[in-house]
Scaffold this active site. Structure first.
Site, PDB file in Angstrom:
ATOM      1  NE  ARG A   1      10.412  -6.124   5.649  1.00 32.39           N
ATOM      2  CZ  ARG A   1       9.385  -5.319   5.879  1.00 32.39           C
ATOM      3  NH1 ARG A   1       9.080  -4.375   5.001  1.00 32.39           N
ATOM      4  NH2 ARG A   1       8.661  -5.455   6.976  1.00 32.39           N
TER       5      ARG A   1
ATOM      6  NE  ARG B   1      -4.349   0.950  11.930  1.00 33.00           N
ATOM      7  CZ  ARG B   1      -3.327   0.380  11.295  1.00 33.00           C
ATOM      8  NH1 ARG B   1      -3.406  -0.892  10.955  1.00 33.00           N
ATOM      9  NH2 ARG B   1      -2.243   1.069  10.991  1.00 33.00           N
TER      10      ARG B   1
ATOM     11  NE  ARG C   1       2.614  -6.340  11.125  1.00 34.92           N
ATOM     12  CZ  ARG C   1       3.424  -5.880  10.172  1.00 34.92           C
ATOM     13  NH1 ARG C   1       4.610  -6.434   9.978  1.00 34.92           N
ATOM     14  NH2 ARG C   1       3.043  -4.872   9.416  1.00 34.92           N
TER      15      ARG C   1
ATOM     16  NE  ARG D   1      13.178  -4.454  10.237  1.00 32.32           N
ATOM     17  CZ  ARG D   1      12.800  -3.491   9.407  1.00 32.32           C
ATOM     18  NH1 ARG D   1      13.149  -2.234   9.656  1.00 32.32           N
ATOM     19  NH2 ARG D   1      12.087  -3.769   8.331  1.00 32.32           N
TER      20      ARG D   1
ATOM     21  CE  LYS E   1      -2.294  -0.984   3.767  1.00 35.22           C
ATOM     22  NZ  LYS E   1      -1.598  -2.258   4.077  1.00 35.22           N
TER      23      LYS E   1
END
Length: 220
Positions: free
Chosen positions: A127, A88, A170, A159, A13
């Site tokens: 990542r 949300r 999430r 991370r 997004k």
């Protein structure tokens, strides 16, 4: 043109919002950014929001909507906006629609960038970050030496936010709280779906075509 971007975390997004508003006369309104800016500037709403944040509480919806309305009223958003990060959940969507309606700014369209969970996990968990803060991706932008930063040879780390178990949590929150907005906006005839697994350039072209169509419909 008053648009909302929807999609799971990692769907792209932010990339598409920046690309779309780089040439369109639309203001890119990212709720996290305007919240941080208001706190930094010490505006009236920013001071109120900071009090909640300092206490470890969520900033109330009415405060977030107030910050959004401030940006919507700005000269930069005169021709419209692309909203990213809010709503949300359905109650927030209802409250936002009412608040915008009072300004005579109805929602023109909701752009859903859809990506399956497994693709999201692969994207985000790939990542790696160097000591200097540069972000690599094991698949799309790998380091020259596996596990080592190109510039200083430091160890690359993953991370906590990019670990598969965290990403799936999430996504579970997205499916439970945010995904009902899809049906909410679809019932209003506002929803437009985009295949987020396609190359970013194809997604961008599809988004621009849809926005152009919405402009023509608004002009009729």
């Amino acid at each position: 043109m008053n648009l909302i971007l929807l999609g799971p975390p990692g769907a792209g997004k932010g990339t598409q919002g920046e690309r779309l508003t780089s040439t369109e006369t639309l203001e890119y309104v990212v709720t996290g950014n305007i919240l941080r800016a208001a706190v930094k500037e010490g505006s009236e709403l920013g001071v109120q929001a900071k009090a909640f944040m300092d206490a470890g509480d969520l900033v109330p919806d009415e405060l977030v909507i107030g910050l959004i309305l401030e940006r919507v009223r700005s000269e930069e958003a005169r021709d419209g906006f692309v909203l990213d990060g809010f709503p949300r959940n359905v109650p927030q969507g209802e409250a936002l629609g009412e608040a915008l309606g009072e300004l005579g700014r109805d929602i023109s369209g909701v752009l859903l960038i859809d990506v399956p969970d497994d693709d999201i996990v692969r994207r985000l968990s790939g990542r790696r970050v160097s000591q200097s803060g540069r972000i690599y991706h094991l698949e799309h932008d790998p380091p020259k030496v596996p596990g080592k930063a190109d510039d200083d040879g430091s160890d690359l780390i993953q991370r906590d936010d990019d670990k598969p178990e965290t990403i799936r949590k999430r996504l579970a929150v997205y499916h439970e709280q945010t995904e009902p907005l899809v049906a909410f906006y679809e019932a209003q005839g506002l929803l437009h779906r985009f295949d987020g697994t396609a190359p970013a350039e194809e997604v961008e072209a599809h988004l621009r075509k849809t926005v152009s169509t919405l402009r023509l419909e608004d002009a009729v």
